[in-house]
Design a protein around this motif. Structure first.
Motif, PDB file in Angstrom:
ATOM      1  N   VAL A   1     -38.574 -62.206  65.248  1.00  0.00           N
ATOM      2  CA  VAL A   1     -39.714 -62.910  65.819  1.00  0.00           C
ATOM      3  C   VAL A   1     -39.385 -64.382  66.024  1.00  0.00           C
ATOM      4  N   SER A   2     -38.813 -65.025  64.999  1.00  0.00           N
ATOM      5  CA  SER A   2     -38.556 -66.456  65.087  1.00  0.00           C
ATOM      6  C   SER A   2     -37.481 -66.850  64.085  1.00  0.00           C
ATOM      7  N   THR A   3     -36.906 -68.034  64.312  1.00  0.00           N
ATOM      8  CA  THR A   3     -35.855 -68.548  63.432  1.00  0.00           C
ATOM      9  C   THR A   3     -36.174 -69.964  62.967  1.00  0.00           C
ATOM     10  N   GLY A   4     -37.439 -70.370  63.062  1.00  0.00           N
ATOM     11  CA  GLY A   4     -37.828 -71.700  62.623  1.00  0.00           C
ATOM     12  C   GLY A   4     -37.204 -72.821  63.422  1.00  0.00           C
ATOM     13  N   GLY A   5     -36.849 -72.550  64.665  1.00  0.00           N
ATOM     14  CA  GLY A   5     -36.261 -73.572  65.511  1.00  0.00           C
ATOM     15  C   GLY A   5     -34.761 -73.712  65.378  1.00  0.00           C
ATOM     16  N   ALA A   6     -34.127 -72.974  64.480  1.00  0.00           N
ATOM     17  CA  ALA A   6     -32.674 -73.057  64.311  1.00  0.00           C
ATOM     18  C   ALA A   6     -31.970 -72.417  65.496  1.00  0.00           C
ATOM     19  N   GLY A   7     -30.862 -73.030  65.928  1.00  0.00           N
ATOM     20  CA  GLY A   7     -30.067 -72.484  67.012  1.00  0.00           C
ATOM     21  C   GLY A   7     -29.114 -71.418  66.486  1.00  0.00           C
TER      22      GLY A   7
ATOM     23  N   ILE B   1     -36.009 -66.776  58.764  1.00  0.00           N
ATOM     24  CA  ILE B   1     -35.925 -65.666  59.704  1.00  0.00           C
ATOM     25  C   ILE B   1     -37.147 -64.776  59.534  1.00  0.00           C
ATOM     26  N   MET B   2     -37.884 -64.560  60.608  1.00  0.00           N
ATOM     27  CA  MET B   2     -39.023 -63.646  60.555  1.00  0.00           C
ATOM     28  C   MET B   2     -38.713 -62.401  61.363  1.00  0.00           C
ATOM     29  N   LEU B   3     -38.824 -61.225  60.696  1.00  0.00           N
ATOM     30  CA  LEU B   3     -38.604 -59.944  61.346  1.00  0.00           C
ATOM     31  C   LEU B   3     -39.938 -59.246  61.591  1.00  0.00           C
ATOM     32  N   ARG B   4     -40.009 -58.508  62.684  1.00  0.00           N
ATOM     33  CA  ARG B   4     -41.227 -57.780  63.007  1.00  0.00           C
ATOM     34  C   ARG B   4     -41.205 -56.420  62.300  1.00  0.00           C
TER      35      ARG B   4
END
Length: 760
Positions: free
Chosen positions: A574-580, A610-613
């Motif tokens: 879902v997202s990585t907190g803005g990390a590349g 790291i957010m996983l769905r």
């Protein structure tokens, strides 16, 4: 009667057929002195009509002529055909006027010699070729200096229709080796190269040893508009070893029907990758000390063992390396296998290939000989010769690899021998038929980073997946002032390694090891050797974990949402907190999920949320230093999914596996791939039930069926439209007899088949 001599550079490839043309307007110049309304515009003198030709002397660089007024319906006639002799013309243009679309033009290539050539220029696909055509208001040529003062001669100018013309643009398996009892995809691309629509009757004739598992009907009729292509795909299965002839016939309902044949080999012996391939580009050296240094750097493979083999091979055995024998040099590698000057090499003969037999026979029984090195960065003009060598080796020693390395994307057309890089790779796969795809792309320059690194990785990954073969990335080990390469840091080395692994590479080669501009000759030898030694430990630990995994997707967390590499809005991450980060998504043979998450920065460490769905029930991160998975229980589960922190050193990647319950109805783990995939049933063998996973990159009509070994359909498990994502169907074999069965999936142009075993 006028002679008809077709120019090989004509716009349309006419495929050796004889076409009946319908003439709408013609200027034949058969009557002495009759210009038939044509006149010179500029850069011509002494114009005349004599000897059945319009003739004029060229006086400047862009001579042109103008035609008379007329009226012709554009939709009924799609080509202009010109038979002319234009010495030293590099290109030409035809310009016309339409009553409804204004003016238009079309450029075409010309042959700059002293002979007559027929140029057939398609105009039906030009937007301005519409309504009533009222004039050819200019024929213009671009003349080199040597052509000024020469005579232009035009035999005739015609506006014609050629009807529907079939062109078979592709007729091939999407495999480099077709394996016995393993289904493989097969495609045909049919194009209407004519100027009239037609119903094309298409038929694929299979020999008895081949059967269609699923896909397009073997006989069908498709309507094709002018310039339209139709891609037909099948999944085929070869039950017996041998070489078979497949025939494709295409009939547009006129005299322009076409038949193409293909010889297809079905093999039961072939190279299979069982271990990760890790090497440096050059051999370690020529003495025990050099080999010990190479072994201390944790390499397991010597890429190309040079002659004399009898002197060098014992040292490979002594230090327990795997190796590739350098066979390319035995048959003139530079002359026959590379074509570096963009000139087609002479064809290799059977007598020349025989020189390979003695070393193959000598070393084919040695377990640490894994294959044969042939050449580096060949031009496409050398592909036919390379194909002969690969086939010869395959006949003599079918279970070993033929290694060939390709150019990077920054090679120019003269180096590639093709217009585009994709064409270069596809021709390599279709003509040479390698079992591993290898390339190099060097990225770190003094003062800046190169461009196109990830793009090149993506192209190679795409073709490797399409043809179901592994790929190798040759990565930069050293600095080299001649090429303006900077000396890579340990972090930059690590960035090269883990970016390759995230994209699914199954082999890595460090360039370059020995010699004055390799690692051993570098002023930074200690730094470079220690960096490579440490990373090789990690690669050797990761290799066995990565070999069974199939790459299903690659994403860049910092890509714009609309870009192809962006994280999918409904994907597992879902997202990585803005990390590349680069996120490689993988499946194992049992459809378990894996992620390789890599820090895109080689300068700074990152700790990313790291957010996983998926609501995880387990999470493990592979420790590449120890070679062990470490169980993580410090993750937080919510209704939206699961979040955990991942710390990555500059350029570092980590392999992660997990299981859990999906959110938003995404299937077992919520994984959303960027490609079609049919998973292996689990359990297998089974009794009485088993489950089959499959993934779709878009909503698609899906058919999944079960067949016996005779190819007879027994059950239809699914036949309906399914949403994008991961899905699962169950199969109950209670009423089956013990034995092997096949299950197939057809979705759009994708098709695949797998084996399963039922044991009572």
């Amino acid at each position: 009667m006028k002679q008809f001599c077709l120019n090989l550079l004509a716009i349309v490839v006419l495929m050796n057929a004889v076409f009946a043309e319908e003439i709408g307007q013609a200027w034949e110049f058969d009557t002495e002195g009759d210009f038939q309304g044509w006149e010179t515009l500029y850069f011509f003198s002494d114009a005349k009509v004599t000897g059945g030709c319009l003739q004029a002397t060229i006086t400047g660089s862009f001579p042109g002529i103008k035609g008379p007024s007329f009226s012709l319906t554009a939709s009924e006639y799609g080509f202009i055909e010109i038979r002319a002799r234009v010495r030293d013309a590099s290109s030409s243009r035809v310009l016309w006027t339409s009553s409804t679309a204004g003016s238009g033009f079309k450029s075409y290539s010309t042959v700059p010699d002293t002979g007559f050539h027929v140029y057939r220029i398609p105009l039906y696909n030009a937007a301005a070729w519409a309504g009533e055509i009222t004039q050819i208001n200019k024929l213009e040529w671009s003349i080199k200096n040597a052509g000024i003062g020469q005579n232009l001669m035009i035999d005739y100018i015609r506006i014609i229709s050629i009807g529907a013309i079939p062109e078979i643009a592709a007729f091939k398996p999407l495999r480099t080796v077709c394996k016995q009892d393993q289904a493989f995809p097969f495609v045909a691309i049919i194009k209407n190269s004519g100027d009239r629509s037609a119903d094309f009757d298409i038929s694929l004739n299979l020999p008895p040893a081949l059967s269609k598992v699923n896909g397009t009907d073997l006989s069908l009729s498709h309507t094709l508009l002018p310039d339209q292509r139709d891609t037909l795909s099948w999944t085929l299965l070869g039950a017996s070893v041998g070489t078979y002839v497949l025939t494709l016939s295409v009939d547009p309902g006129n005299e322009n029907s076409m038949i193409d044949t293909l010889q297809l080999a079905i093999a039961d012996q072939y190279w299979q990758q069982t271990e990760f391939f890790l090497s440096a580009w050059s051999p370690p050296g020529t003495n025990d000390d050099a080999y010990q240094i190479y072994k201390d750097a944790n390499f397991n493979h010597v890429l190309s063992l040079y002659q004399p083999f009898e002197a060098n091979y014992p040292r490979v055995e002594q230090f327990e390396f795997a190796c590739q024998m350098h066979l390319g040099s035995l048959i003139g590698e530079h002359e026959y296998l590379r074509a570096p000057d963009n000139i087609k090499p002479a064809d290799l003969t059977d007598e020349q290939l025989v020189v390979l037999d003695t070393p193959i026979e000598t070393y084919r029984t040695r377990n640490n000989v894994k294959g044969y090195y042939l050449t580096d960065e060949p031009n496409a003009l050398a592909f036919p010769n390379l194909g002969k060598v690969v086939q010869h080796i395959r006949e003599k020693d079918p279970t070993r690899l033929s290694f060939i390395n390709l150019f990077p994307t920054y090679a120019n057309k003269d180096q590639l021998g093709t217009d585009t890089y994709d064409e270069h790779v596809e021709q390599f796969l279709d003509i040479v038929k390698p079992e591993l795809l290898s390339y190099d792309h060097y990225h770190f320059f003094n003062g800046y980073d190169g461009s196109g690194y990830f793009g090149n990785l993506g192209i190679i990954r795409k073709w490797a997946l399409r043809y179901d073969i592994p790929f190798c990335n040759i990565i930069q080990a050293v600095g080299y002032d001649v090429l303006n390469w900077r000396i890579p840091s340990h972090e930059e080395h690590r960035w090269l390694v883990y970016s390759s692994l995230a994209y699914g590479a199954k082999a890595l080669i460090w360039f370059h090891w020995d010699h004055e501009w390799g690692v051993t000759g570098s002023v930074a030898y200690t730094q470079l050797a220690e960096s490579i030694r440490k990373l090789n430990i990690e690669i050797n630990h990761l290799g066995p974990e990565l070999i069974p995994l199939r790459s299903c997707g690659v994403y860049h967390s910092d890509a714009e949402p609309s870009k192809p590499l962006a994280l999918p809005a409904d994907g597992i991450v879902v997202s990585t907190g803005g990390a590349g980060l680069v996120i490689g998504v993988f499946k194992d043979p049992n459809d378990a999920d894996f992620l390789m998450i890599m820090n895109k920065s080689y300068e700074n460490s990152v700790t990313a949320p790291i957010m996983l769905r998926s609501q995880l029930s387990s999470l493990a991160v592979f420790d590449a230093d120890s070679g062990m998975y470490q169980i993580r229980d410090d993750y937080q589960v919510s209704e939206q999914g699961t979040t955990f922190e991942l710390t990555l050193l500059p350029g570092q990647g980590k392999l992660i596996t997990f299981s859990g319950t999906p959110v938003s109805g995404l299937g077992k783990t919520g994984f959303r791939p960027d490609d079609y995939h049919l998973g292996q049933n689990y359990p297998n063998p089974f009794n009485p039930s088993t489950k089959i996973n499959f993934t779709l990159p878009r909503s698609e009509n899906v058919a999944i069926a079960v067949y016996n070994t005779l190819g007879q359909k027994l059950f239809t498990l699914l036949e309906k439209e399914m949403d994008r994502g991961l899905h699962q169907v169950a199969f109950d074999g209670t009423h089956l007899s013990s034995g092997m069965y096949f299950y197939s999936m057809q979705a759009g142009h994708f098709s695949d088949i797998k084996k399963m075993v039922f044991l009572k």
